[in-house]
Design a protein around this motif. Structure first.
Motif, PDB file in Angstrom:
ATOM      1  N   GLU A 111       5.173  37.759  -9.971  1.00  0.00           N
ATOM      2  CA  GLU A 111       4.485  38.883 -10.595  1.00  0.00           C
ATOM      3  C   GLU A 111       4.548  40.123  -9.710  1.00  0.00           C
ATOM      4  OE1 GLU A 111      -0.031  39.299 -11.266  1.00  0.00           O
ATOM      5  OE2 GLU A 111       0.736  38.436 -13.140  1.00  0.00           O
ATOM      6  N   PHE A 112       4.939  41.230 -10.311  1.00  0.00           N
ATOM      7  CA  PHE A 112       4.946  42.535  -9.663  1.00  0.00           C
ATOM      8  C   PHE A 112       3.812  43.368 -10.239  1.00  0.00           C
ATOM      9  CE2 PHE A 112       9.036  41.105  -8.528  1.00  0.00           C
ATOM     10  CZ  PHE A 112       9.663  41.984  -7.661  1.00  0.00           C
ATOM     11  N   ILE A 124       5.556  43.497  -5.279  1.00  0.00           N
ATOM     12  CA  ILE A 124       5.131  42.116  -5.472  1.00  0.00           C
ATOM     13  C   ILE A 124       3.630  42.052  -5.248  1.00  0.00           C
ATOM     14  CG2 ILE A 124       5.300  39.787  -4.504  1.00  0.00           C
ATOM     15  CD1 ILE A 124       8.302  40.333  -4.088  1.00  0.00           C
ATOM     16  N   GLY A 125       2.914  41.489  -6.231  1.00  0.00           N
ATOM     17  CA  GLY A 125       1.461  41.581  -6.296  1.00  0.00           C
ATOM     18  C   GLY A 125       0.724  41.393  -4.994  1.00  0.00           C
ATOM     19  N   GLY A 136      -1.468  47.352 -14.240  1.00  0.00           N
ATOM     20  CA  GLY A 136      -0.592  46.470 -14.990  1.00  0.00           C
ATOM     21  C   GLY A 136       0.293  45.622 -14.094  1.00  0.00           C
ATOM     22  N   SER A 137       0.834  44.562 -14.674  1.00  0.00           N
ATOM     23  CA  SER A 137       1.713  43.680 -13.925  1.00  0.00           C
ATOM     24  C   SER A 137       2.741  43.075 -14.872  1.00  0.00           C
ATOM     25  CB  SER A 137       0.920  42.571 -13.226  1.00  0.00           C
ATOM     26  OG  SER A 137       0.262  41.761 -14.174  1.00  0.00           O
ATOM     27  N   GLN A 138       3.826  42.591 -14.278  1.00  0.00           N
ATOM     28  CA  GLN A 138       4.894  41.980 -15.058  1.00  0.00           C
ATOM     29  C   GLN A 138       5.697  41.070 -14.130  1.00  0.00           C
ATOM     30  OE1 GLN A 138       7.056  44.851 -17.360  1.00  0.00           O
ATOM     31  NE2 GLN A 138       8.743  43.451 -17.844  1.00  0.00           N
ATOM     32  N   LYS A 163      20.151  47.233   2.956  1.00  0.00           N
ATOM     33  CA  LYS A 163      19.047  48.174   2.780  1.00  0.00           C
ATOM     34  C   LYS A 163      17.925  47.472   2.034  1.00  0.00           C
ATOM     35  CE  LYS A 163      18.131  50.735  -0.631  1.00  0.00           C
ATOM     36  NZ  LYS A 163      18.148  51.657  -1.796  1.00  0.00           N
ATOM     37  N   LEU A 164      16.721  47.549   2.586  1.00  0.00           N
ATOM     38  CA  LEU A 164      15.544  46.970   1.951  1.00  0.00           C
ATOM     39  C   LEU A 164      14.512  48.063   1.715  1.00  0.00           C
ATOM     40  CD1 LEU A 164      15.071  43.715   4.101  1.00  0.00           C
ATOM     41  CD2 LEU A 164      16.042  43.867   1.794  1.00  0.00           C
ATOM     42  N   ASP A 165      14.358  48.451   0.467  1.00  0.00           N
ATOM     43  CA  ASP A 165      13.305  49.384   0.056  1.00  0.00           C
ATOM     44  C   ASP A 165      12.503  48.646  -1.005  1.00  0.00           C
ATOM     45  OD1 ASP A 165      11.661  51.389  -0.779  1.00  0.00           O
ATOM     46  OD2 ASP A 165      13.237  52.795  -1.334  1.00  0.00           O
ATOM     47  N   ILE A 166      11.588  47.780  -0.565  1.00  0.00           N
ATOM     48  CA  ILE A 166      11.012  46.783  -1.463  1.00  0.00           C
ATOM     49  C   ILE A 166       9.477  46.837  -1.501  1.00  0.00           C
ATOM     50  CG2 ILE A 166      12.991  45.251  -1.539  1.00  0.00           C
ATOM     51  CD1 ILE A 166      11.864  43.645   0.728  1.00  0.00           C
ATOM     52  N   GLU A 167       8.953  48.027  -1.283  1.00  0.00           N
ATOM     53  CA  GLU A 167       7.568  48.348  -1.620  1.00  0.00           C
ATOM     54  C   GLU A 167       6.521  47.401  -1.038  1.00  0.00           C
ATOM     55  OE1 GLU A 167       7.289  51.207  -2.994  1.00  0.00           O
ATOM     56  OE2 GLU A 167       9.409  51.416  -3.471  1.00  0.00           O
ATOM     57  N   GLY A 168       6.635  47.126   0.254  1.00  0.00           N
ATOM     58  CA  GLY A 168       5.605  46.330   0.916  1.00  0.00           C
ATOM     59  C   GLY A 168       5.966  44.884   1.161  1.00  0.00           C
TER      60      GLY A 168
END
Length: 226
Positions: A111-112, A124-125, A136-138, A163-168
């Motif tokens: 879940e994101f 990622i949650g 919201g999530s999906q 390259k890792l741009d993966i939001e946390g």
């Protein structure tokens, strides 16, 4: 998020960047080139040259870095499972090898959560920090870096650029990647989770694995390994 909170958050981020730059002291050698736009670009050392392979995870709606690598002659795989990115990447399928998948510490679906400020940004949650509002999530497909490399057919040769741009999710993914023995020559990481202790811990972990910190630009960190 009201204007005052936004201002305080920006000040906090700038102070952390200043502190980490002075603590970690990147080499900043002269032999580096910057590819891509101000928003989506990255520095890489100029001795990382084609032919070679690049895996760029986290596209958002700016793949100018990926496109520049492709123009130079790299085989570029661009991965992002989120809706806006999947739609945006359709126009570049003749230049980039597009994979609608994210990276995590396991392969499957997860879940994101969607950023409440930047709708095209998903994380990622469990990696969302207190400073980020979500709405919201999906669920989207994810793979380990090792599995994604194999799935893209890149496991037959050394990976030149990751390259890792993966939001946390970067701190967990870096540990998983190193445990799997994945050691790209040039590693570009955006530390979206910029909590000082976590950034220091991940940087030290990479240094113990043989990486040198070359550059810090905002939240973007560039490492190389001989």
């Amino acid at each position: 998020m009201n204007a005052l909170k936004v201002t305080l958050l920006k000040v906090s981020i700038k102070l952390r960047i200043f502190f980490l730059e002075n603590l970690l002291r990147p080499l900043r050698p002269p032999h580096m080139v910057r590819l891509g736009t101000y928003y989506g670009g990255w520095w890489i050392p100029d001795d990382v040259t084609p032919p070679g392979t690049a895996l760029c995870v986290g596209a958002g709606t700016d793949v100018t870095f990926d496109l520049e690598l492709a123009r130079l002659g790299f085989h570029v795989v661009t991965a992002d499972p989120t809706p806006d990115s999947v739609a945006y990447l359709e126009q570049y399928r003749d230049v980039l090898e597009v994979r609608p998948v994210g990276v995590w510490t396991s392969t499957g679906e997860i879940e994101f959560a969607q950023d409440s400020t930047f709708a095209e940004s998903w994380m990622i949650g469990g990696t969302a920090t207190a400073s980020v509002g979500t709405t919201g999530s999906q669920s989207f497909p994810v793979m380990t870096v090792k599995d994604l490399i194999a799935d893209a057919g890149l496991d037959g040769a050394p990976l030149d650029i990751l390259k890792l741009d993966i939001e946390g999710a970067e701190h967990d993914v870096l540990r998983s990647m190193l445990a799997d023995g994945i050691l790209p020559r040039c590693l570009c990481v955006e530390f979206d989770d910029h909590r000082i202790r976590r950034v220091i811990a991940s940087t030290r972990l990479l240094q113990r694995a043989g990486y040198t910190l070359l550059q810090i630009e905002g939240l973007n960190y560039i490492f190389t390994r001989a």
